[in-house]
Design a protein around this motif. Sequence first.
Motif, PDB file in Angstrom:
ATOM      1  N   SER A  63      58.191  88.902 -27.067  1.00  0.00           N
ATOM      2  CA  SER A  63      59.111  89.025 -25.945  1.00  0.00           C
ATOM      3  C   SER A  63      58.550  89.989 -24.897  1.00  0.00           C
ATOM      4  N   LEU A  64      58.721  89.643 -23.623  1.00  0.00           N
ATOM      5  CA  LEU A  64      58.239  90.513 -22.557  1.00  0.00           C
ATOM      6  C   LEU A  64      59.045  91.805 -22.459  1.00  0.00           C
ATOM      7  N   THR A  65      60.282  91.771 -22.920  1.00  0.00           N
ATOM      8  CA  THR A  65      61.152  92.948 -22.812  1.00  0.00           C
ATOM      9  C   THR A  65      61.179  93.786 -24.074  1.00  0.00           C
ATOM     10  N   ASP A  66      60.781  93.200 -25.223  1.00  0.00           N
ATOM     11  CA  ASP A  66      60.832  93.935 -26.490  1.00  0.00           C
ATOM     12  C   ASP A  66      59.627  93.537 -27.335  1.00  0.00           C
ATOM     13  N   ASN A  67      58.644  94.423 -27.420  1.00  0.00           N
ATOM     14  CA  ASN A  67      57.427  94.114 -28.170  1.00  0.00           C
ATOM     15  C   ASN A  67      57.649  93.964 -29.671  1.00  0.00           C
ATOM     16  N   THR A 104      61.998  79.884 -21.189  1.00  0.00           N
ATOM     17  CA  THR A 104      61.841  80.652 -22.428  1.00  0.00           C
ATOM     18  C   THR A 104      60.380  80.979 -22.699  1.00  0.00           C
ATOM     19  N   ASN A 107      58.952  83.732 -20.496  1.00  0.00           N
ATOM     20  CA  ASN A 107      59.412  85.089 -20.804  1.00  0.00           C
ATOM     21  C   ASN A 107      58.762  85.646 -22.068  1.00  0.00           C
ATOM     22  N   LYS A 109      54.815  86.647 -24.073  1.00  0.00           N
ATOM     23  CA  LYS A 109      53.375  86.813 -24.014  1.00  0.00           C
ATOM     24  C   LYS A 109      52.803  86.370 -25.361  1.00  0.00           C
TER      25      LYS A 109
END
Length: 209
Positions: A63-67, A104, A107, A109
């Motif tokens: 996730s881009l917001t939560d590694n 999806t 958003n 990586k």
Amino acid sequence: MTACGFNIINFTIYLGFILQSSHGFEVIQPQSQTVNPDGSASVTCEHNADVQTVEDVGLKGISLTDNSVKQLLCRKGKKDCKNITMLEENPKKWLFIILNIGPTAMNMKYECEFTVKISDLETTKTGTPTILLPGRKEVPCVPHPTPPPASHQLRWIIIGLLALIFLYSCVITSFYISLRCCNREPENCTYVEMRKAPQPRNQPMDIYG
């Protein structure tokens, strides 16, 4: 500390360094990848370990917001990789093709992971995740509509059509009148008597008579 103890410590450190260097390798992958117009993108995963085969290779989504949020998207031997095709170019290079990319997938990586065996020891390494960049969408080619003729051109076209219709009507009317005249009854025709020309008074005498 005795000299013997000091030598043992140095040997232990040196041996650990040698083992770490021999088992260490890097995973190489692109920093970013642009999405193709058809909604696909490819992530290349490579390693530089001195081996001819790999024990395992996979692609993870982060996730881009939560590694901390990771999921395994595809790996070696997995047959139900959703919207991902995995190809082996050579033992050190693998290609993951991501299909049907939507919001999806954008958003996330993507992280490559290799597991190799060196000196009977399995070592797992990951690369620096790749992010997807939006590409240019294909614009369908729409033909330009033919502009309507100008008002004065349209007026002259209508005048020309009306003149042609009027001329055609005159020709038909004239032909019809001529046909009626030729088909009249004989009694309706006027007879004019043609008179003979008068004889001259002084006719020349026949000298041979």
